[in-house]
Design a protein around this motif. Structure first.
Motif, short mmCIF file in Angstrom:
data_model
loop_
_atom_site.label_atom_id
_atom_site.label_comp_id
_atom_site.label_asym_id
_atom_site.label_seq_id
_atom_site.Cartn_x
_atom_site.Cartn_y
_atom_site.Cartn_z
N LEU A 86 -10.46 -3.09 5.78
CA LEU A 86 -9.57 -2.14 5.27
C LEU A 86 -8.06 -2.75 5.33
O LEU A 86 -7.36 -2.78 4.48
CB LEU A 86 -9.81 -0.73 5.55
CG LEU A 86 -8.73 0.35 5.00
CD1 LEU A 86 -9.28 0.01 3.56
CD2 LEU A 86 -9.12 1.66 5.44
N MET A 87 -7.79 -3.25 6.71
CA MET A 87 -6.50 -3.92 6.85
C MET A 87 -6.36 -4.98 6.31
O MET A 87 -5.17 -5.31 5.76
CB MET A 87 -6.64 -4.16 8.33
CG MET A 87 -5.20 -4.51 8.87
SD MET A 87 -3.81 -3.50 9.00
CE MET A 87 -2.71 -4.41 9.84
N CYS A 90 -5.64 -4.09 2.67
CA CYS A 90 -4.02 -3.68 2.42
C CYS A 90 -2.92 -4.76 2.64
O CYS A 90 -2.20 -4.96 1.73
CB CYS A 90 -3.75 -2.91 3.68
SG CYS A 90 -4.54 -1.18 3.55
N HIS A 94 -0.54 -5.95 -0.78
CA HIS A 94 0.61 -5.45 -0.36
C HIS A 94 0.98 -3.93 -0.10
O HIS A 94 2.03 -3.66 -0.41
CB HIS A 94 1.80 -6.19 -1.29
CG HIS A 94 1.56 -7.63 -1.69
ND1 HIS A 94 1.92 -8.69 -0.80
CD2 HIS A 94 1.18 -8.28 -2.94
CE1 HIS A 94 1.49 -9.72 -1.43
NE2 HIS A 94 1.35 -9.62 -2.66
N LEU A 95 -0.04 -3.51 0.53
CA LEU A 95 0.08 -1.97 0.78
C LEU A 95 0.42 -1.94 2.24
O LEU A 95 -0.28 -1.68 3.13
CB LEU A 95 -1.21 -1.41 0.46
CG LEU A 95 -1.84 -1.42 -0.93
CD1 LEU A 95 -3.47 -0.64 -0.84
CD2 LEU A 95 -0.90 -0.91 -1.63
N TYR A 96 1.76 -2.08 2.35
CA TYR A 96 2.40 -2.34 3.77
C TYR A 96 2.21 -0.95 4.52
O TYR A 96 1.93 -1.00 5.72
CB TYR A 96 3.77 -2.70 3.51
CG TYR A 96 3.71 -3.93 3.02
CD1 TYR A 96 2.97 -5.14 3.36
CD2 TYR A 96 4.71 -4.43 1.99
CE1 TYR A 96 3.08 -6.27 2.76
CE2 TYR A 96 5.03 -5.55 1.41
CZ TYR A 96 4.07 -6.70 1.78
OH TYR A 96 4.14 -7.75 1.14
N GLU A 97 2.43 0.21 3.75
CA GLU A 97 2.52 1.50 4.40
C GLU A 97 1.22 1.77 5.17
O GLU A 97 0.98 2.12 6.37
CB GLU A 97 2.75 2.37 3.32
CG GLU A 97 3.08 4.05 3.92
CD GLU A 97 4.26 3.98 4.93
OE1 GLU A 97 4.54 4.87 5.76
OE2 GLU A 97 5.27 3.28 4.80
N GLU A 98 0.05 1.61 4.33
CA GLU A 98 -1.37 1.78 4.62
C GLU A 98 -1.66 0.84 5.80
O GLU A 98 -2.42 1.39 6.71
CB GLU A 98 -2.34 1.83 3.44
CG GLU A 98 -2.12 2.71 2.43
CD GLU A 98 -1.03 2.59 1.49
OE1 GLU A 98 -0.33 1.49 1.57
OE2 GLU A 98 -0.77 3.58 0.70
N GLY A 99 -1.21 -0.53 5.78
CA GLY A 99 -1.71 -1.31 6.83
C GLY A 99 -0.90 -1.21 7.98
O GLY A 99 -1.75 -1.10 9.21
N LEU A 138 -0.42 -9.45 8.37
CA LEU A 138 0.62 -8.84 7.63
C LEU A 138 2.06 -9.27 8.02
O LEU A 138 2.80 -9.21 7.03
CB LEU A 138 0.57 -7.31 8.21
CG LEU A 138 1.47 -6.20 7.66
CD1 LEU A 138 1.44 -6.23 6.24
CD2 LEU A 138 1.36 -5.16 8.22
#
Length: 334
Positions: A86-87, A90, A94-99, A138
């Motif tokens: 999942l990480m 993310c 480019h789903l930085y908030e979730e990562g 990330l």
């Protein structure tokens, strides 16, 4: 009488033989099961730490209880094992908030299940290690975005994500440095607030350097005036207005380089300049930020004058008017 009931006597004899054979088979099975019965009786006896074995009743009961608990937490365990993938999703999306939320949750897992050095939990340990590797991915992805053409709000978003990532690392380092288990389970406390503050300042300094290095890549990629001017001169060789066109190309390139440098400096000051405060540490941090920006600006201007303008552009200029305009534009740039 015997003759009339002969069939009955024969049937009774056959039933008796069958019953005798069945009883003998049952006795053999009971004899074979006798060792297992004795072992079961031994397991049902009251145990002590000396005669406890893996087949004892308490051990089997404990294993059964653990398996039932594992079955009840099956969905939660699946979610835990899916954290690294999942990480990774993310980071790719480019789903930085979730990562960052997953990275922070990995710290929580480490604190809850891996704080005790005497208790080993290989599953949680492997999950945390995999999430840590994705944190590096990330960070590289965020810095790679700074190497492209990004606006001020996008820069602020990226740097904020990098700072939160540094905060996750700082939280983990503070927990590792603050409490460590010594010989015999003795707890040694170390790593005071001063050490954490120094570590935070070091991370912030590295972030500023990484920001300028990443923006340097974008600056060099989008503002290579010498190559554009040389290619333009070669393609227009023999034409009457070639010199004028080359001069305009060089001046446009100088202006583009100046605009890019000003944009990078403005982004740097807006993001890393501390708010006005009378705190000594805040003033020192601001001074370091200004010093780094001054060093970067001096280096960029020096590189521009020596590598781009003097070595590649000036040899292509053959008239004094173009030379004068180029030097005036470069002076205004400086």
């Amino acid at each position: 009488l015997c003759a009339s009931h002969g069939s009955t006597f024969v049937a009774v004899e056959r039933r008796s033989a069958a019953l005798t054979s069945t009883l003998k088979s049952l006795l053999r099975q009971l004899d074979n099961a006798l060792p297992q019965v004795e072992e079961s009786i031994h397991c049902l006896d009251i145990e002590s730490p000396e005669n406890k074995s893996e087949h004892s009743l308490s051990t089997l009961t404990e294993k059964h209880r653990l398996r039932r608990r594992t079955l009840l937490q099956h969905s939660s365990l699946l979610e835990l094992l899916e954290l690294p993938s999942l990480m990774d999703a993310c980071v790719r999306g480019h789903l930085y908030e979730e990562g960052l939320s997953i990275a922070s949750f990995a710290n929580t897992l480490e604190q809850r299940h891996l704080a005790d050095a005497d208790v080993k939990n290989s599953i949680v340990e492997n999950v945390v290690k995999e999430v840590r590797r994705r944190e590096d991915d990330l960070r590289r992805d965020l810095l790679n975005r700074l190497r492209s053409d990004v606006t001020m709000p996008q820069c602020l978003e990226i740097v904020t994500a990098l700072r939160r990532l540094n905060g996750v690392e700082l939280e983990r380092q503070s927990r590792v440095n603050s409490v460590s288990h010594g010989v015999g389970g003795v707890v040694v406390v170390g790593g005071g607030p001063d050490d954490l503050e120094k570590l935070h300042e070091t991370m912030e300094w590295k972030l500023q350097v990484s920001f300028l290095e990443a923006r340097d890549v974008w600056l060099e990629a989008d503002a290579s005036i010498s190559n554009n001017a040389a290619a333009f001169m070669y393609s227009n060789k023999g034409k009457g207005d070639a010199l004028k066109s080359v001069a305009e190309k060089i001046l446009d390139g100088i202006d583009l380089y100046r605009t890019r440098c000003f944009e990078i400096a403005s982004q740097y000051l807006a993001i890393f300049r501390s708010s006005p405060s009378y705190s000594l540490k805040t003033v020192e941090s601001s001074n370091r930020a200004y010093m780094l920006l001054s060093m970067w600006t001096t280096r960029r201007i020096d590189t521009f004058l020596h590598e781009h303008l003097s070595k590649k552009c000036l040899p292509q200029i053959s008239d004094t008017a173009t030379l004068r305009d180029a030097l005036e534009s470069a002076t205004f740039f400086a």
